[in-house]
Design a protein around this motif. Sequence first.
Motif, mmCIF file in Angstrom:
data_model
loop_
_atom_site.group_PDB
_atom_site.id
_atom_site.type_symbol
_atom_site.label_atom_id
_atom_site.label_comp_id
_atom_site.label_asym_id
_atom_site.label_seq_id
_atom_site.Cartn_x
_atom_site.Cartn_y
_atom_site.Cartn_z
ATOM 1 N N GLU A 190 -10.459 62.075 14.344
ATOM 2 C CA GLU A 190 -10.865 61.003 13.669
ATOM 3 C C GLU A 190 -10.688 59.576 14.085
ATOM 4 O OE1 GLU A 190 -13.267 61.997 11.077
ATOM 5 O OE2 GLU A 190 -12.776 64.097 12.080
ATOM 6 N N GLU A 191 -9.525 59.434 14.720
ATOM 7 C CA GLU A 191 -9.092 58.263 15.150
ATOM 8 C C GLU A 191 -9.965 57.864 16.211
ATOM 9 O OE1 GLU A 191 -5.581 55.769 17.696
ATOM 10 O OE2 GLU A 191 -5.235 57.431 15.845
ATOM 11 N N TYR A 192 -10.357 58.726 17.081
ATOM 12 C CA TYR A 192 -11.303 58.620 18.214
ATOM 13 C C TYR A 192 -12.736 58.194 17.796
ATOM 14 C CZ TYR A 192 -14.782 60.006 21.644
ATOM 15 O OH TYR A 192 -15.918 60.079 22.549
ATOM 16 N N ILE A 193 -13.142 59.016 16.696
ATOM 17 C CA ILE A 193 -14.569 58.810 16.096
ATOM 18 C C ILE A 193 -14.732 57.361 15.723
ATOM 19 C CG2 ILE A 193 -16.343 59.396 14.187
ATOM 20 C CD1 ILE A 193 -15.702 61.592 16.661
ATOM 21 N N LEU A 194 -13.615 56.913 15.041
ATOM 22 C CA LEU A 194 -13.738 55.330 14.629
ATOM 23 C C LEU A 194 -14.021 54.542 15.957
ATOM 24 C CD1 LEU A 194 -13.250 53.245 12.364
ATOM 25 C CD2 LEU A 194 -10.829 53.382 13.195
#
Length: 320
Positions: free
Chosen positions: A61-65
């Motif tokens: 989810e950090e990567y998606i941000l």
Amino acid sequence: MKKGIKKGIKKDWLWLIVISLCLVLIIPWSVLRWQKDRETTDDVEIRVLMPSGEVVKLPLEEYILGVVAAEMPAEFEEEALKAQAVAARTYAAKRLNQSNSSDGGYDVDTTVQTQAWISDKQMRDKWGWLNYLKYKSKLNKAVVGTRSMVLIAEGDYIEAVYHSSSGRKPTERSEDVWSSSRSYLQNVSSGEENLQRYVKTYSFTPQELYTKLGITYTPRSLTSGDFQVLGRTPVGRTKSLKVLGKVYPATQLRTLLGLSSTDIEWVIQPDCLTITTYGNGHAVGMSQWGANDIAKKSFEVEEILGHYYPGAKLMALGYK
């Protein structure tokens, strides 16, 4: 008496400035920290090849941000940002599902070869401190609001491709741009309100054209037969062309000449080839500007994704 009043007013203004700074800086920072703690708990990790050559593991989810921050303007509507988050997560999930020991040690890089991605520092540099706080909170909301949601078709993650703008034409079917068809990558309306948003003109002298195409013999004056469209897609973009006697897929020529799209018009003269392009990108899947225009009409993320990927289902993430 007047002095005391002035001092009191000055003091009140100073307190007002201090309180305003707290509201603008401290509270959003606290919210971001809370959201970050929430979204990285028990997260799947993805291996990202950084520009330095280092492979870093990031919570998904950090990567998606970072992808949403790189791939879509932060000023866009929240539902459009949500659609981008789902498309990016689906793309990442498919890459994770396909990874093996011969993948080079990483799942994605930070370029358009996979998906563009920027770090927290790059976000601050891109937006400035005050906008960073506002935009990161907004993007976080879109990512958290679609947490774990991906697109599935025929029992697998879809090829959730997207592009900046379809321009004046509908989106393309995957088989008209690449080698294989996908049931959910069809000709659909772009959803864009401004069909002339991306119009760009390129000019090439014979020498420049020869160089870009890797032709080594001495350039000559151009003739009308040196640039011909041989085939078009069903919606009218160029599919194949003959340039200086050689046949090229339009996608290849677009790369060689650095064109924004394959929707082109041209004028050829002895000393110059002028090409005008409409739109920006390969035109398959979701138009990002179209998604934003649709979101402005109160369409929600499910409706936006259903428009650009017909037949795909929005489901919770589950790795195979």
